[in-house]
Design a protein around this motif. Structure first.
Motif, mmCIF file in Angstrom:
data_model
loop_
_atom_site.group_PDB
_atom_site.id
_atom_site.type_symbol
_atom_site.label_atom_id
_atom_site.label_comp_id
_atom_site.label_asym_id
_atom_site.label_seq_id
_atom_site.Cartn_x
_atom_site.Cartn_y
_atom_site.Cartn_z
ATOM 1 N N SER A 19 0.830 -1.195 0.000
ATOM 2 C CA SER A 19 0.000 0.000 0.000
ATOM 3 C C SER A 19 0.871 1.253 0.000
ATOM 4 C CB SER A 19 -0.938 0.006 1.212
ATOM 5 O OG SER A 19 -0.204 0.047 2.423
ATOM 6 N N LYS A 20 0.255 2.389 -0.277
ATOM 7 C CA LYS A 20 0.953 3.667 -0.209
ATOM 8 C C LYS A 20 1.506 3.849 1.215
ATOM 9 C CE LYS A 20 -2.476 5.524 -3.439
ATOM 10 N NZ LYS A 20 -3.582 6.484 -3.620
ATOM 11 N N PRO A 21 2.709 4.381 1.376
ATOM 12 C CA PRO A 21 3.488 5.200 0.440
ATOM 13 C C PRO A 21 4.342 4.444 -0.577
ATOM 14 C CG PRO A 21 4.617 5.108 2.527
ATOM 15 C CD PRO A 21 3.304 4.396 2.724
ATOM 16 N N ASP A 22 4.286 3.108 -0.587
ATOM 17 C CA ASP A 22 5.003 2.390 -1.631
ATOM 18 C C ASP A 22 4.452 2.826 -2.996
ATOM 19 O OD1 ASP A 22 6.793 -0.319 -1.922
ATOM 20 O OD2 ASP A 22 5.336 -0.139 -3.535
ATOM 21 N N PRO A 23 5.309 3.000 -4.003
ATOM 22 C CA PRO A 23 4.852 3.495 -5.310
ATOM 23 C C PRO A 23 4.201 2.453 -6.207
ATOM 24 C CG PRO A 23 7.222 3.198 -5.333
ATOM 25 C CD PRO A 23 6.778 2.938 -3.919
ATOM 26 N N ARG A 68 2.808 3.157 -10.023
ATOM 27 C CA ARG A 68 3.570 2.596 -11.144
ATOM 28 C C ARG A 68 2.668 1.743 -12.034
ATOM 29 N NH1 ARG A 68 8.887 0.924 -7.612
ATOM 30 N NH2 ARG A 68 9.998 2.931 -7.803
ATOM 31 N N LEU A 69 1.813 0.941 -11.390
ATOM 32 C CA LEU A 69 0.919 0.085 -12.159
ATOM 33 C C LEU A 69 -0.103 0.916 -12.922
ATOM 34 C CD1 LEU A 69 -0.037 -2.711 -12.961
ATOM 35 C CD2 LEU A 69 -1.360 -2.820 -10.823
ATOM 36 N N ALA A 70 -0.668 1.931 -12.273
ATOM 37 C CA ALA A 70 -1.641 2.792 -12.947
ATOM 38 C C ALA A 70 -0.993 3.498 -14.136
ATOM 39 C CB ALA A 70 -2.211 3.819 -11.976
ATOM 40 N N PHE A 71 0.226 4.005 -13.935
ATOM 41 C CA PHE A 71 0.910 4.664 -15.050
ATOM 42 C C PHE A 71 1.195 3.684 -16.181
ATOM 43 C CE2 PHE A 71 4.891 5.389 -17.279
ATOM 44 C CZ PHE A 71 4.567 6.563 -17.955
ATOM 45 N N ASP A 72 1.706 2.506 -15.843
ATOM 46 C CA ASP A 72 2.039 1.525 -16.882
ATOM 47 C C ASP A 72 0.808 1.175 -17.717
ATOM 48 O OD1 ASP A 72 4.671 1.470 -16.106
ATOM 49 O OD2 ASP A 72 4.505 -0.389 -14.943
ATOM 50 N N ALA A 113 -0.624 13.197 -10.803
ATOM 51 C CA ALA A 113 -1.404 12.546 -9.754
ATOM 52 C C ALA A 113 -2.084 13.604 -8.896
ATOM 53 C CB ALA A 113 -0.501 11.672 -8.892
ATOM 54 N N ILE A 114 -3.264 13.280 -8.368
ATOM 55 C CA ILE A 114 -3.970 14.160 -7.434
ATOM 56 C C ILE A 114 -4.160 13.396 -6.142
ATOM 57 C CG2 ILE A 114 -6.043 15.521 -6.996
ATOM 58 C CD1 ILE A 114 -6.388 15.865 -9.978
ATOM 59 N N ALA A 141 3.905 10.690 -1.478
ATOM 60 C CA ALA A 141 5.158 9.937 -1.536
ATOM 61 C C ALA A 141 5.066 8.795 -2.533
ATOM 62 C CB ALA A 141 5.510 9.399 -0.146
ATOM 63 N N SER A 142 3.912 8.133 -2.602
ATOM 64 C CA SER A 142 3.700 7.037 -3.542
ATOM 65 C C SER A 142 3.800 7.518 -4.982
ATOM 66 C CB SER A 142 2.326 6.401 -3.291
ATOM 67 O OG SER A 142 2.040 5.408 -4.248
ATOM 68 N N ALA A 143 3.102 8.607 -5.291
ATOM 69 C CA ALA A 143 3.114 9.135 -6.652
ATOM 70 C C ALA A 143 4.492 9.641 -7.051
ATOM 71 C CB ALA A 143 2.075 10.244 -6.791
#
Length: 228
Positions: free
Chosen positions: A152-156, A160-164, A179-180, A188-190
């Protein structure tokens, strides 16, 4: 491409869900307490804000048990997450209200053919009926939830998956995928995924969101964007 305030440019936008699109945090807190209080593991709203708000359900339950020195096996954790999801579905049947400007912003971006995604620590079963209630489910090309990631966040991982997935559909770049977010953990995640971030003060004051690329008090401020 669109340009928001301060010239921030975006070929695609990834929204957090809780605290950005709808104020479901009090509802999640209520669902957690219905399960945890009978177990002697309840916590205050301030503890939820300070510690739990950035977690997905799995990490929240793990933290609640760890805070009391109690072990939690995988089967019990799975059962707790399912039970909490069921309670949350009952709670949201009373209706959900979006934050000011958010549905207008999302529909306007979609109308301008800007690829949109959600990156959330909530379960898909929590998110889908709310998007349908708000009539914006059709606006999102990609939805990444707690069901799709292991951290979970703050891990990216979720960003990363959403962007990919957006990149496969639209060929965007990290520096043009905005990101919003409303929490320090989300920012931190974004940022960990290489994305610029608009911090939104729905859940935390500005001083807690200082790592964001820019900060707004309402998504209404983003509606008059420029299309290129």
């Amino acid at each position: 491409m669109v340009a928001f305030l301060e010239g921030l440019q975006a070929d695609a936008v990834i929204f957090d869900f809780d605290g950005v699109i709808v104020d479901t945090e009090p509802l999640h807190y209520k669902a957690f307490q219905r399960i945890l209080e009978p177990l002697g593991l309840g916590f205050s709203w301030q503890e939820y804000v300070d510690t739990y708000m950035g977690f997905d359900d799995r990490d929240a339950f793990m933290e609640a048990f760890a805070a009391h020195g109690r072990s939690l096996d995988a089967d019990t954790l799975h059962s707790l997450v399912e039970h909490k999801a069921q309670i949350f579905q009952i709670i949201i049947q009373n209706g959900i209200i979006a934050y000011p400007g958010v549905t207008e912003l999302i529909k306007k971006l979609h109308h301008c053919q800007v690829p949109l995604a959600i990156s959330s620590g909530a379960l898909r079963s929590d998110i889908t009926p709310i998007l349908q209630q708000l009539d914006i489910a059709h606006c999102f090309d990609v939805i990444v939830t707690a069901d799709n990631v292991t951290k979970s966040k703050p891990d990216p991982e979720s960003y990363r998956l959403a962007f990919d997935r957006l990149n496969l559909r639209a060929g965007t770049s990290p520096e043009r995928t905005v990101a919003i977010e409303d929490t320090p953990a989300g920012i931190a995640s974004a940022k960990g995924a290489g994305l610029p971030v608009i911090g939104l003060t729905n859940s935390y004051p500005k001083e807690f969101l200082s790592d964001a690329t820019m900060i707004v008090d309402s998504l209404e401020e983003l509606i008059p964007f420029t299309v290129y």
